[in-house]
Design an enzyme around this catalytic site. Sequence first.
Site, PDB file in Angstrom:
ATOM      1  N   GLY A   1      -1.244  -3.413 -21.826  1.00  0.00           N
ATOM      2  CA  GLY A   1      -2.123  -4.456 -21.337  1.00  0.00           C
ATOM      3  C   GLY A   1      -3.579  -4.063 -21.316  1.00  0.00           C
ATOM      4  O   GLY A   1      -4.466  -4.888 -21.587  1.00  0.00           O
ATOM      5  N   ILE A   2      -3.887  -2.803 -20.999  1.00  0.00           N
ATOM      6  CA  ILE A   2      -5.279  -2.358 -20.971  1.00  0.00           C
ATOM      7  C   ILE A   2      -5.880  -2.404 -22.371  1.00  0.00           C
ATOM      8  O   ILE A   2      -7.004  -2.866 -22.564  1.00  0.00           O
ATOM      9  CB  ILE A   2      -5.380  -0.952 -20.366  1.00  0.00           C
ATOM     10  CG1 ILE A   2      -5.001  -0.987 -18.887  1.00  0.00           C
ATOM     11  CG2 ILE A   2      -6.793  -0.385 -20.532  1.00  0.00           C
ATOM     12  CD1 ILE A   2      -4.868   0.387 -18.248  1.00  0.00           C
TER      13      ILE A   2
ATOM     14  N   ARG B   1      -4.979   8.828 -18.387  1.00  0.00           N
ATOM     15  CA  ARG B   1      -4.617   9.956 -17.543  1.00  0.00           C
ATOM     16  C   ARG B   1      -5.291  11.212 -18.091  1.00  0.00           C
ATOM     17  O   ARG B   1      -5.394  11.392 -19.315  1.00  0.00           O
ATOM     18  CB  ARG B   1      -3.097  10.157 -17.496  1.00  0.00           C
ATOM     19  CG  ARG B   1      -2.359   9.129 -16.645  1.00  0.00           C
ATOM     20  CD  ARG B   1      -2.659   9.311 -15.172  1.00  0.00           C
ATOM     21  NE  ARG B   1      -1.850   8.454 -14.313  1.00  0.00           N
ATOM     22  CZ  ARG B   1      -2.235   7.260 -13.875  1.00  0.00           C
ATOM     23  NH1 ARG B   1      -3.411   6.768 -14.250  1.00  0.00           N
ATOM     24  NH2 ARG B   1      -1.444   6.562 -13.069  1.00  0.00           N
TER      25      ARG B   1
ATOM     26  N   ASP C   1     -12.869   8.778 -16.706  1.00  0.00           N
ATOM     27  CA  ASP C   1     -12.526   8.296 -15.375  1.00  0.00           C
ATOM     28  C   ASP C   1     -11.429   9.160 -14.781  1.00  0.00           C
ATOM     29  O   ASP C   1     -11.230   9.169 -13.575  1.00  0.00           O
ATOM     30  CB  ASP C   1     -12.079   6.833 -15.421  1.00  0.00           C
ATOM     31  CG  ASP C   1     -11.937   6.248 -14.026  1.00  0.00           C
ATOM     32  OD1 ASP C   1     -12.909   6.339 -13.254  1.00  0.00           O
ATOM     33  OD2 ASP C   1     -10.863   5.729 -13.700  1.00  0.00           O
TER      34      ASP C   1
ATOM     35  N   GLU D   1      -7.180  17.084 -11.627  1.00  0.00           N
ATOM     36  CA  GLU D   1      -7.791  15.995 -10.866  1.00  0.00           C
ATOM     37  C   GLU D   1      -7.409  16.137  -9.397  1.00  0.00           C
ATOM     38  O   GLU D   1      -6.208  16.254  -9.107  1.00  0.00           O
ATOM     39  CB  GLU D   1      -7.317  14.641 -11.404  1.00  0.00           C
ATOM     40  CG  GLU D   1      -8.042  13.467 -10.791  1.00  0.00           C
ATOM     41  CD  GLU D   1      -7.705  12.142 -11.454  1.00  0.00           C
ATOM     42  OE1 GLU D   1      -7.297  11.206 -10.727  1.00  0.00           O
ATOM     43  OE2 GLU D   1      -7.842  12.030 -12.698  1.00  0.00           O
TER      44      GLU D   1
ATOM     45  N   HIS E   1     -12.063   8.630 -11.127  1.00  0.00           N
ATOM     46  CA  HIS E   1     -10.902   7.737 -11.041  1.00  0.00           C
ATOM     47  C   HIS E   1     -11.218   6.476 -10.222  1.00  0.00           C
ATOM     48  O   HIS E   1     -10.526   6.153  -9.249  1.00  0.00           O
ATOM     49  CB  HIS E   1      -9.702   8.463 -10.440  1.00  0.00           C
ATOM     50  CG  HIS E   1      -8.384   7.969 -10.969  1.00  0.00           C
ATOM     51  ND1 HIS E   1      -7.304   8.780 -11.186  1.00  0.00           N
ATOM     52  CD2 HIS E   1      -7.985   6.720 -11.339  1.00  0.00           C
ATOM     53  CE1 HIS E   1      -6.292   8.085 -11.658  1.00  0.00           C
ATOM     54  NE2 HIS E   1      -6.686   6.814 -11.754  1.00  0.00           N
TER      55      HIS E   1
ATOM     56  N   ALA F   1     -11.993   3.402 -11.942  1.00  0.00           N
ATOM     57  CA  ALA F   1     -11.941   2.232 -12.826  1.00  0.00           C
ATOM     58  C   ALA F   1     -11.286   1.053 -12.138  1.00  0.00           C
ATOM     59  O   ALA F   1     -11.633  -0.100 -12.387  1.00  0.00           O
ATOM     60  CB  ALA F   1     -11.197   2.565 -14.115  1.00  0.00           C
TER      61      ALA F   1
END
Length: 331
Positions: free
Chosen positions: A163-164, A244, A268, A273, A292, A294
């Site tokens: 979807g992104i 990711r 992002d 992380e 992170h 977004a």
Amino acid sequence: MSTQHIDPLGSVADVVASESRPSAGPIAILPEAEQRFADAVEAGGGTVAPLSDDTRGVVWLTSTGAAELKAVLDAHPAIEWVQLPWAGVDAFSDLLAGYAGSPRPLWTSAKGAYSEPVAEHAVALTLALLRGLPAKASATSWARTEVGISLYGLDVVIVGAGGIAVEIMRLLAPFRTRITVVRRSEAPLEGADRTVSSDRLSEVLPQADVVILAAASTTGTAKLIGAEQLAAMKPSAVLVNIARGALVDTDALVAALAAGEIDGAGLDVTDPEPLPDGHPLWHEPRCIITSHSADTKAMTRPLLAGRISVNVQAMLGDGRFVGVVDTEAGY
């Protein structure tokens, strides 16, 4: 529930096979109940109740605590449906692997629900890198040279076809870019000028002006972008990662930026992380790190609430769930 974003996949449901279809029953919101999501369950026709032997569904609201969730499922084997909070389910990969091949519980995620805000962020990072905004934003004197590349008409490679990726293509349409999508198969993705399988990634990188990572994090995509792939890119190309951090070999990216092998990176997400203070990427002038953000909670909570309502309706109705997780594939 009103929101400034829509869930593009909210009406794209998977008809779940009868052996995997959960039974109707009380739903627990864990680890701690939140009123917004309790309202979402009730909006779907469901009943929220404390965890008990009668619980049939669980809405899990944190991306951590996989061990805690496993303990819940072990102690309450009558649970037949679990809704996870994010599009990516890599934080639960070991837990999901333990249920691979099992018809229940049915697992659903928010995959696709956050496409609009994440795609918007991807395009924002792309424009910022091409226009040289990192250096311009920190400048303390008038620039002596002109810096900036237009996005119009460039070659863009998008890794991922979910979807992104679809929403990124929609946002890029006014820029008349030429888009290549890299996915598991070569089945054409509507909106892309070209679709290639993932084993051809190195073949398409040399032509790319922009590379955007929008793929799931799996064992097959770990360090998908490493030293070899970065070396294959144009020195003028930029890399954007809104998927990711594990998709990128961080050490290789640090080296490639320092050597000028690529012109910039917009991250992002990172690996590790959070990215530790003092890490070389914090000091790389051609790198933007957005920690992170977004899809902030303000953006995602209404979208998750909507996804919960849809799936509660499916649990009580015809079993048409959205965002079904393939426990064997891990996403």
